[in-house]
Design a protein around this motif. Structure first.
Motif, PDB file in Angstrom:
ATOM      1  N   PRO A 161      -4.285  -3.169  -1.688  1.00 15.08           N
ATOM      2  CA  PRO A 161      -4.481  -3.722  -0.604  1.00 15.08           C
ATOM      3  C   PRO A 161      -4.365  -2.588   0.882  1.00 15.08           C
ATOM      4  CG  PRO A 161      -3.449  -5.254  -1.616  1.00 15.08           C
ATOM      5  CD  PRO A 161      -3.299  -3.810  -2.744  1.00 15.08           C
ATOM      6  N   GLU A 162      -2.932  -1.998   0.635  1.00  9.61           N
ATOM      7  CA  GLU A 162      -2.049  -0.773   1.453  1.00  9.61           C
ATOM      8  C   GLU A 162      -3.421   0.185   1.709  1.00  9.61           C
ATOM      9  OE1 GLU A 162       0.686  -0.212   3.860  1.00  9.61           O
ATOM     10  OE2 GLU A 162       0.271  -2.429   3.994  1.00  9.61           O
ATOM     11  N   PHE A 163      -3.689   0.801   0.356  1.00  7.31           N
ATOM     12  CA  PHE A 163      -4.847   1.807   0.237  1.00  7.31           C
ATOM     13  C   PHE A 163      -6.162   2.042   1.037  1.00  7.31           C
ATOM     14  CE2 PHE A 163      -8.276   3.291  -2.281  1.00  7.31           C
ATOM     15  CZ  PHE A 163      -8.513   4.930  -1.701  1.00  7.31           C
ATOM     16  N   ILE A 164      -6.900   0.188   1.139  1.00  9.32           N
ATOM     17  CA  ILE A 164      -7.776   0.080   1.213  1.00  9.32           C
ATOM     18  C   ILE A 164      -8.184  -0.128   2.940  1.00  9.32           C
ATOM     19  CG2 ILE A 164      -9.517  -1.506   1.456  1.00  9.32           C
ATOM     20  CD1 ILE A 164      -9.161  -2.965  -1.817  1.00  9.32           C
ATOM     21  N   ILE A 165      -6.605  -1.252   3.404  1.00  9.88           N
ATOM     22  CA  ILE A 165      -6.903  -1.088   4.667  1.00  9.88           C
ATOM     23  C   ILE A 165      -6.575   0.438   5.307  1.00  9.88           C
ATOM     24  CG2 ILE A 165      -5.215  -1.664   6.852  1.00  9.88           C
ATOM     25  CD1 ILE A 165      -3.979  -4.339   4.823  1.00  9.88           C
TER      26      ILE A 165
END
Length: 182
Positions: A161-165
């Motif tokens: 999720p951090e990568f996507i954000i």
């Protein structure tokens, strides 16, 4: 700017501001994993912006300093090697996005793909550091599971999720940030 140039006052000041901004964003948590790690409001983005602006070397240094500060503010250290893997080395990997040159007037689809690859490289480096730390120092949490699979799943639960954000926000910011370089 190439990595061989000396650190200017402007670069040091910007590095400090980006570390402070990343630290503030790290307190805005969407999810916090039980044994460390969290999904934040894009806390890696300021370090990545710094790396894009100043290069991979300075980005790695600023990322490492940010990692040490994260340890000071929320320490979860059980071994000296685990400290290095989970803090300075993991966050230094955020500087890898600075490998790519984003200093252009116009951006094409290819540039955005390269940006996403750079972010993937940065987050992937951080993932590997945390994965190794998980396997070496926290295997007991895996229970009967394979520690590699357990650690990979655990790290992915917050780093994906951090990568996507980060990818979404950095893609939005890429063009406006190029105007700051003029």
């Amino acid at each position: 700017m190439s990595d061989s140039k000396k650190w200017s006052t402007k670069m040091i000041a910007e590095g400090g501001i980006m570390i402070a901004l990343a630290t503030l964003l790290s307190y805005v948590k969407v999810y916090e994993a039980p044994q460390g790690g969290s999904i934040t409001a894009g806390s890696m983005i300021p370090i990545m912006i710094f790396a894009i602006r100043w290069g991979v070397g300075p980005g790695i240094i600023v990322g490492g300093i940010y990692g040490v500060l994260q340890c000071i503010l929320n320490p979860q250290v059980y071994h000296i090697a685990q400290f290095f893997l989970d803090y300075p080395l993991a966050f230094a990997c955020l500087g890898f996005v600075g490998i790519f040159n984003f200093k252009r007037e116009k951006y094409t689809t290819k540039d955005y793909i390269v940006l996403i690859i750079g972010i993937l490289l940065s987050v992937g480096g951080r993932f590997i550091c945390h994965l190794l730390s998980g396997v070496i120092f926290f295997a007991e949490y895996a229970g009967g599971q394979n520690p590699w699979i357990y650690s990979a799943g655990y790290q992915m639960s917050y780093l994906l999720p951090e990568f996507i954000i980060s990818s979404i926000v950095m893609s939005i910011l890429l063009k406006p940030l190029s105007k700051l370089r003029k």
